[in-house]
Design a protein around this motif. Structure first.
Motif, PDB file in Angstrom:
ATOM      1  N   THR A 232      25.772  37.068  11.298  1.00 38.30           N
ATOM      2  CA  THR A 232      26.773  37.197  10.580  1.00 38.30           C
ATOM      3  C   THR A 232      27.525  36.177  10.138  1.00 38.30           C
ATOM      4  OG1 THR A 232      28.354  38.001  12.128  1.00 38.30           O
ATOM      5  CG2 THR A 232      27.371  39.615  11.366  1.00 38.30           C
ATOM      6  N   GLN A 233      26.956  35.189  10.442  1.00 37.50           N
ATOM      7  CA  GLN A 233      27.542  33.631  10.062  1.00 37.50           C
ATOM      8  C   GLN A 233      27.033  33.343   8.623  1.00 37.50           C
ATOM      9  OE1 GLN A 233      29.047  31.341  12.197  1.00 37.50           O
ATOM     10  NE2 GLN A 233      28.814  33.112  13.548  1.00 37.50           N
ATOM     11  N   PRO A 234      28.128  32.530   8.090  1.00 34.67           N
ATOM     12  CA  PRO A 234      27.618  32.109   6.517  1.00 34.67           C
ATOM     13  C   PRO A 234      26.306  31.944   6.209  1.00 34.67           C
ATOM     14  CG  PRO A 234      29.579  31.183   7.125  1.00 34.67           C
ATOM     15  CD  PRO A 234      29.044  31.832   8.484  1.00 34.67           C
ATOM     16  N   GLY A 235      25.530  31.115   6.831  1.00 38.60           N
ATOM     17  CA  GLY A 235      24.372  30.637   6.452  1.00 38.60           C
ATOM     18  C   GLY A 235      23.277  31.766   6.514  1.00 38.60           C
ATOM     19  N   PHE A 236      23.288  32.649   7.404  1.00 42.09           N
ATOM     20  CA  PHE A 236      22.348  33.823   7.613  1.00 42.09           C
ATOM     21  C   PHE A 236      22.623  34.640   6.195  1.00 42.09           C
ATOM     22  CE2 PHE A 236      20.003  32.894  11.443  1.00 42.09           C
ATOM     23  CZ  PHE A 236      18.851  33.677  11.083  1.00 42.09           C
ATOM     24  N   LEU A 237      23.900  35.073   6.171  1.00 41.52           N
ATOM     25  CA  LEU A 237      24.373  35.859   5.156  1.00 41.52           C
ATOM     26  C   LEU A 237      23.595  35.442   3.789  1.00 41.52           C
ATOM     27  CD1 LEU A 237      27.896  36.739   6.307  1.00 41.52           C
ATOM     28  CD2 LEU A 237      25.879  38.253   6.248  1.00 41.52           C
ATOM     29  N   GLN A 238      23.801  34.151   3.765  1.00 48.12           N
ATOM     30  CA  GLN A 238      23.424  33.618   2.169  1.00 48.12           C
ATOM     31  C   GLN A 238      21.720  33.515   2.215  1.00 48.12           C
ATOM     32  OE1 GLN A 238      26.534  30.979   0.472  1.00 48.12           O
ATOM     33  NE2 GLN A 238      26.667  30.604   2.610  1.00 48.12           N
ATOM     34  N   HIS A 239      21.133  33.558   3.374  1.00 50.94           N
ATOM     35  CA  HIS A 239      19.635  33.533   3.190  1.00 50.94           C
ATOM     36  C   HIS A 239      19.319  34.770   3.182  1.00 50.94           C
ATOM     37  CE1 HIS A 239      15.909  32.773   4.785  1.00 50.94           C
ATOM     38  NE2 HIS A 239      15.814  33.764   5.733  1.00 50.94           N
ATOM     39  N   TYR A 240      20.056  35.946   3.862  1.00 51.87           N
ATOM     40  CA  TYR A 240      19.614  37.337   3.429  1.00 51.87           C
ATOM     41  C   TYR A 240      19.894  37.426   1.992  1.00 51.87           C
ATOM     42  CZ  TYR A 240      17.913  39.533   7.485  1.00 51.87           C
ATOM     43  OH  TYR A 240      17.448  39.848   8.580  1.00 51.87           O
ATOM     44  N   ALA A 241      20.914  37.174   1.371  1.00 56.77           N
ATOM     45  CA  ALA A 241      21.321  37.263   0.081  1.00 56.77           C
ATOM     46  C   ALA A 241      20.418  36.710  -0.991  1.00 56.77           C
ATOM     47  CB  ALA A 241      22.662  37.429  -0.336  1.00 56.77           C
ATOM     48  N   LYS A 242      19.817  35.760  -0.557  1.00 58.65           N
ATOM     49  CA  LYS A 242      19.094  34.424  -1.177  1.00 58.65           C
ATOM     50  C   LYS A 242      19.947  33.880  -2.542  1.00 58.65           C
ATOM     51  CE  LYS A 242      14.414  36.174  -0.381  1.00 58.65           C
ATOM     52  NZ  LYS A 242      14.783  37.415   0.674  1.00 58.65           N
ATOM     53  N   LYS A 243      21.110  33.736  -2.138  1.00 60.51           N
ATOM     54  CA  LYS A 243      21.911  33.173  -2.885  1.00 60.51           C
ATOM     55  C   LYS A 243      23.217  32.529  -2.235  1.00 60.51           C
ATOM     56  CE  LYS A 243      24.073  37.188  -4.798  1.00 60.51           C
ATOM     57  NZ  LYS A 243      24.333  37.880  -5.928  1.00 60.51           N
ATOM     58  N   THR A 244      23.974  31.558  -2.788  1.00 59.30           N
ATOM     59  CA  THR A 244      25.220  31.249  -2.479  1.00 59.30           C
ATOM     60  C   THR A 244      26.144  32.557  -2.767  1.00 59.30           C
ATOM     61  OG1 THR A 244      24.631  29.161  -3.466  1.00 59.30           O
ATOM     62  CG2 THR A 244      26.758  29.373  -2.419  1.00 59.30           C
ATOM     63  N   LEU A 245      27.032  32.843  -1.768  1.00 62.46           N
ATOM     64  CA  LEU A 245      28.049  33.966  -1.902  1.00 62.46           C
ATOM     65  C   LEU A 245      29.356  33.464  -1.674  1.00 62.46           C
ATOM     66  CD1 LEU A 245      26.253  36.480   0.467  1.00 62.46           C
ATOM     67  CD2 LEU A 245      26.259  36.462  -1.959  1.00 62.46           C
ATOM     68  N   ALA A 246      30.351  33.869  -2.177  1.00 62.07           N
ATOM     69  CA  ALA A 246      31.864  33.623  -1.919  1.00 62.07           C
ATOM     70  C   ALA A 246      32.482  34.252  -0.881  1.00 62.07           C
ATOM     71  CB  ALA A 246      32.595  34.103  -3.135  1.00 62.07           C
ATOM     72  N   ALA A 247      33.480  33.807  -0.365  1.00 64.61           N
ATOM     73  CA  ALA A 247      33.815  34.382   0.973  1.00 64.61           C
ATOM     74  C   ALA A 247      33.801  35.770   0.921  1.00 64.61           C
ATOM     75  CB  ALA A 247      35.025  33.711   1.304  1.00 64.61           C
ATOM     76  N   SER A 248      34.598  36.447  -0.092  1.00 64.60           N
ATOM     77  CA  SER A 248      34.795  37.993  -0.156  1.00 64.60           C
ATOM     78  C   SER A 248      33.295  38.681  -0.207  1.00 64.60           C
ATOM     79  CB  SER A 248      35.310  38.325  -1.535  1.00 64.60           C
ATOM     80  OG  SER A 248      35.062  37.626  -2.666  1.00 64.60           O
ATOM     81  N   GLU A 249      32.417  38.180  -0.950  1.00 67.57           N
ATOM     82  CA  GLU A 249      31.094  38.720  -0.836  1.00 67.57           C
ATOM     83  C   GLU A 249      30.521  38.692   0.439  1.00 67.57           C
ATOM     84  OE1 GLU A 249      29.349  37.480  -5.214  1.00 67.57           O
ATOM     85  OE2 GLU A 249      29.696  35.964  -3.992  1.00 67.57           O
ATOM     86  N   ARG A 250      30.627  37.400   1.324  1.00 71.42           N
ATOM     87  CA  ARG A 250      30.170  37.477   2.492  1.00 71.42           C
ATOM     88  C   ARG A 250      30.635  38.534   3.284  1.00 71.42           C
ATOM     89  NH1 ARG A 250      30.735  31.598   2.120  1.00 71.42           N
ATOM     90  NH2 ARG A 250      32.396  31.508   3.706  1.00 71.42           N
ATOM     91  N   ASP A 251      32.134  38.627   3.358  1.00 76.34           N
ATOM     92  CA  ASP A 251      32.765  39.943   4.162  1.00 76.34           C
ATOM     93  C   ASP A 251      31.967  41.106   3.765  1.00 76.34           C
ATOM     94  OD1 ASP A 251      34.303  37.833   5.076  1.00 76.34           O
ATOM     95  OD2 ASP A 251      35.984  38.388   4.077  1.00 76.34           O
TER      96      ASP A 251
END
Lengths: 354, 182
Positions: A320-339
């Protein structure tokens, strides 16, 4: 072994195994800093010299097996995207500093991810060896074997008086940082940790949050490591650390039992509320997630929550760290999208357990 | 997400700004953040290095600033290998290469004492291949220490064994020296 394999799983294969005292000690780590004798340290070397070191490791050690550590994979930092670098940092396979040094920085990682050898970090070589649970002496022994193996081919910067010469004066001597990662929710809940940390510091040991220097203790996870590297042998340093960790384990276990005795209902409520949040939340910030995960893990350790595996804390803390979340989403995410994505991944993960 | 200032680089800094009650989301890259003054802190905050370089400035303490400058200029040692000066070392808190340790050697004891709880001498692992003689030296030191303890505890039988071990190690030395001479 490809980079993709290191990236896909949040939890390293070795973390799935329980080690001694793994209700409280998540992992034991030994890090050794080493340098080539005749090359300036990365901060002062010219790019050509660093590139030579990089290719030396690529040619000599890529694909090699060492003992029980199979197939060392060679990864150049410059070939990685920003998100990929971050994922390796979140898995503790590389340091944030190595992720920033893009040109000649590289890392060798064993298949089970227990060994990682950072190249051209602050020092030419940073060897890291992890074992699950409380196994510091074993980790030291295995790190020494690995170090001996490297030393057959490398002339280390070593001096009779000062020991292993490192770039930072805080690492000179043994070049060793021994550390354990501990989950101490009951000592935090009972506020005892506040009076224990200063006492531990006085013994020449450092207590920090999970991501090292300067980070706060998210999810009640603390890293305890040695501060002094000169004047004491590695075995003595490890023995000192072990004795403090043993006491912390005892104190944490005692505090857990006291909590159950004195406010068992409240504790149970806290654990189930946290489980409820993780199972149903649609938006969750990393700090709240870490707190809830810590409570759930405590519930598992106390036998209150069945049917949830113990390494869920390790796994979800990383996932649930930012790097992993964005790796899963395959794109850069804003903080709200990460939450949002964080909440969704946690829900999915908990459903797997049912 | 793109940086809202340059529209080129990806935005790495996301925050909400409230100016006169107006809430505004800001998404900028590191470069623009610095240029537009969004970031008022140094990138890594107050790091260990700041703390260290503070610790290292011990030898000029008590002198006035001009004295301190003179002192540094006249005595600024420079490493012949990596060209790092002692002032630079104190400023960044890092050595540039292994030769720095020899170059600055005379000034290092107080620094190591401060950082390593009074210790200035290595007492740990010795590399196998490079440390041939050192291994034996360390072994001898350890045995002598052990012998001393045994005698203190009046364990004379064991002490005799250790004494023989020490003799054997010393004799090895004599043999190898004789070998070298022939």
């Amino acid at each position: 072994m490809t980079l993709q394999q290191f990236m896909n799983e949040a939890i390293s294969p070795w973390m799935r195994k329980d080690g001694p005292d793994s209700d409280i000690v998540l992992s034991s780590r030994i890090r050794l800093a080493r340098n080539f004798a005749n090359v300036p340290y990365p901060i002062a070397a010219d790019p050509k010299e660093l590139e030579e070191i990089r290719s030396f490791f690529k040619e000599k050690y890529e694909g090699q097996d060492f003992g029980s550590y199979k197939d060392l994979a060679f990864v150049s930092i410059r070939d990685l995207s920003a998100i990929e670098r971050r994922v390796l940092v979140e898995k503790h396979l590389i340091s944030p500093l190595l992720a920033k040094h893009s040109e000649a920085a590289a890392v060798l990682i064993s298949e089970n991810e227990q060994v990682s050898l950072m190249i051209n970090e602050e020092d030419h070589i940073r060897l890291q060896l992890y074992l699950p649970g409380f196994q510091l002496s074993e980790a030291l022994q295995q790190a020494f074997e690995f170090d001996d193996w490297l030393e057959e081919k490398i002339n280390y910067a070593f001096d009779e008086t000062r020991g292993y010469l490192t770039s930072c004066p805080t690492n000179v001597g043994t070049g060793m940082r021994a550390s354990v990662m501990m989950h101490l929710p009951a000592l935090v809940l009972t506020k005892q940790i506040n009076r224990m940390i200063p006492a531990i510091n006085q013994l020449g040991l450092v207590v920090r949050g999970i991501y090292g220097e300067g980070s706060e203790a998210q999810g009640n996870i603390f890293q305890i490591s040695n501060q002094i590297t000169l004047g004491k042998s590695e075995q003595d340093i490890v023995a000192d650390l072990q004795s403090v960790v043993k006491q912390l384990i005892e104190q944490e276990r005692y505090a857990r039992q006291q909590l159950i005795k004195q406010s068992g209902d409240k504790l149970e409520d806290r654990i189930y509320r946290s489980y409820g949040v993780l199972a149903y939340a649609r938006i969750i910030e990393s700090k709240e997630a870490a707190t809830c995960l810590s409570n759930v893990r405590l519930g598992i350790d106390l036998g209150l929550l069945k049917n949830v595996s113990r390494n869920i804390l390790n796994e979800l803390m990383i996932l649930t760290q930012p790097g992993f979340l964005q790796h899963y989403a395959k794109k850069t995410l804003a903080a709200s999208e990460r939450d949002q994505l964080r909440a969704s991944l946690i829900r999915q993960r908990l459903q797997l357990e049912q | 997400m793109q940086c809202q200032e340059c529209h080129k680089r990806p935005a790495t800094l996301h925050f909400t700004q409230i100016i006169q009650g107006q809430k505004m989301e800001v998404h900028v890259c590191n470069v623009c953040a610095k240029e537009k003054g969004y970031m008022t802190y140094p990138e890594d905050g107050y790091s260990l290095h700041h703390l260290l370089s503070g610790l290292f400035n011990f030898d000029t303490s008590g002198l006035t600033s001009t004295h301190a400058e003179n002192y540094q200029q006249s005595k600024d040692l420079q490493c012949p290998k990596c060209e790092m000066t002692f002032s630079q070392f104190k400023q960044i808190g890092k050595f540039g290469c292994a030769v720095c340790y020899e170059t600055f050697n005379e000034r290092l004891d107080p620094i190591f004492r401060r950082v390593h709880a009074g210790n200035i001498k290595h007492n740990g692992k010795i590399p196998k291949r490079q440390g041939g003689d050192l291994h034996k030296k360390k072994q001898l030191e350890d045995l002598k220490l052990h012998l001393k303890k045994l005698i203190e505890n009046e364990e004379f039988e064991e002490a005799a064994k250790v004494r023989d071990q020490i003799r054997a190690l010393n004799q090895d030395d004599d043999h190898s020296e004789a070998g070298d001479q022939s």
